[in-house]
Design an enzyme around this catalytic site. Structure first.
Site, mmCIF file in Angstrom:
data_model
loop_
_atom_site.group_PDB
_atom_site.id
_atom_site.type_symbol
_atom_site.label_atom_id
_atom_site.label_comp_id
_atom_site.label_asym_id
_atom_site.label_seq_id
_atom_site.Cartn_x
_atom_site.Cartn_y
_atom_site.Cartn_z
ATOM 1 N N GLU A 155 6.120 34.644 62.238
ATOM 2 C CA GLU A 155 7.018 34.134 61.199
ATOM 3 C C GLU A 155 8.253 35.022 61.098
ATOM 4 O O GLU A 155 8.122 36.238 60.992
ATOM 5 C CB GLU A 155 6.294 34.108 59.852
ATOM 6 C CG GLU A 155 7.100 33.436 58.752
ATOM 7 C CD GLU A 155 6.418 33.525 57.402
ATOM 8 O OE1 GLU A 155 6.067 34.641 56.967
ATOM 9 O OE2 GLU A 155 6.237 32.466 56.771
ATOM 10 N N TYR A 207 14.782 29.776 58.324
ATOM 11 C CA TYR A 207 13.364 30.125 58.423
ATOM 12 C C TYR A 207 12.835 29.590 59.744
ATOM 13 O O TYR A 207 13.074 28.436 60.100
ATOM 14 C CB TYR A 207 12.591 29.470 57.269
ATOM 15 C CG TYR A 207 11.094 29.649 57.376
ATOM 16 C CD1 TYR A 207 10.461 30.713 56.741
ATOM 17 C CD2 TYR A 207 10.315 28.764 58.107
ATOM 18 C CE1 TYR A 207 9.092 30.890 56.846
ATOM 19 C CE2 TYR A 207 8.940 28.940 58.223
ATOM 20 C CZ TYR A 207 8.334 30.008 57.592
ATOM 21 O OH TYR A 207 6.986 30.186 57.701
#
Ligand code: GDP
Ligand code: MN
Length: 339
Positions: free
Chosen positions: A217, A129
């Site tokens: 993101e 991530y």
């Protein structure tokens, strides 16, 4: 607040679809998969053939996350599908386009899917991530990463906070090589992959600044067995105060996922978000509006909306705000709070 400040009050938060975010990334040298965007099953099939890839990934384009685990109103499970057979692409697309996709982040009835991304699928050996956020408490950008990426990063943050790594950037000095390297290492990239990941991180940071993003993101920020670091997903939010110098980006927003009432409110520089309760909230200042929603929840009520008038609001806007709220059939009570 002065009139001039009022002019710069943010109107709404711009979000782009994954394909639009990935186009920005690709144009700025960030590694994403080859893809086409389609809005019919026939085009999906053609796109799959044109890609001429070993495997194809079909992805529903809606703003909400959690698509992988979502369900369509057609009964099809999964808003992200992989297949080695281009013929199947048409059949899958038929069960996706025009149907609502419900995920953890959408309302219960889901969001209608109008477009699909048809991309070259790559094998993923590891999902991490990575995100860049504008963080008020740090007075600037922060890199946030975890070696445990893929779905459900919220669960990682809750159950294993030690696996979330942060790197605060001094906006004047910019990102340092050592910071990008440390993040790449914390994400678990080894050998030549470490430099590659650090390079992608730096490119993403430069893009973040260039486009006036408040959030970039990438989940998963993955690696392939062939040794490539790839951004498999993309979510970018923008600072609405930058609209005047990011005209091309703001022009990409079609408002297709906004409720009509949200678009109507935006015309008057009002920030409106529809919720499912029955108590209308009419508040100036986002912080006060959030606190008001919290108070309503804590007392067993449910807000019908979040309406932030903003500072420096003018009489005509207040009039429009009342009109919007009283026209909402869900509203049975109103809470007006003006600081
Ligand atoms: P989200 O569920 O809305 O966050 O959508 P993502 O784009 O993140 O896709 C969900 C999941 O599908 C990812 O976490 C991956 O596991 C998988 N996925 C997406 N694209 C690919 C791909 O090209 N190859 C493989 N093998 N898996 C993929
Ligand atoms: Mn994702």
């Amino acid at each position: 607040m002065s009139i001039q400040a009022a002019h710069f009050t943010p109107r709404r938060w711009l979000n782009l679809q994954e394909y639009q975010s990935k186009k920005l990334m690709a144009d700025n040298g960030v590694k994403v998969q080859r893809f086409f965007v389609v809005d019919t099953a026939k085009e999906a099939l053609e796109a799959a053939k044109k890609l001429n890839a070993k495997e194809i990934v079909l992805k529903a384009q809606i703003l909400a996350g959690g698509r992988g685990k979502g369900v369509f109103s057609s009964g099809l499970k999964g808003g992200v599908h992989l297949t080695k057979d281009p013929k199947v692409v048409g059949q899958l697309a038929k069960q996706m386009i025009g149907y609502n996709l419900t995920t953890k982040q959408t309302p219960k009835e889901g969001v209608k899917v109008n477009k699909l991304m048809v991309a070259e699928a790559l094998n993923i050996s590891r999902e991490t991530y990575f995100a860049i956020l504008m963080d008020r408490s740090c007075n600037g950008p922060v890199l946030v990463g975890s070696p445990q990426g893929g779905m459900d990063i919220e669960e990682v943050a809750a159950s294993s906070p030690e696996l979330i790594f942060k790197e605060q950037i001094d906006i004047m000095e910019g990102i340092k090589d050592s910071q990008a390297q440390r993040m790449a290492e914390n994400l678990g990239f080894l050998g030549p992959l470490k430099n590659q990941a650090a390079d992608e991180i730096k490119k993403l940071y430069h893009l973040f600044l260039k486009i006036d993003a408040t959030q970039v993101e990438v989940n998963p920020f993955g690696e392939t067995p062939e040794g490539q670091v790839v951004c498999f997903d993309a979510k970018i939010n923008f600072d609405d105060n930058a609209e005047f110098r990011q005209k091309d980006i703001f022009a990409m927003d079609d408002g297709s996922e906004n409720e009509p009432i949200e678009n109507e409110a935006a015309k008057y520089d009002l920030k409106y978000i529809g919720l499912d309760g029955n108590i209308a909230c009419f508040v100036n200042g986002a912080g006060l509006a959030m606190a008001t929603c919290d108070i309503i929840f804590l007392n067993g009520g449910k807000p019908a909306n979040f309406l932030d008038l903003g500072g420096g609001v003018q009489e005509a806007q207040v009039y429009q705000a009342f009109k919007l709220l009283t026209a909402d059939p869900k509203v049975t009570l109103s809470w007006v709070e003006v600081a």
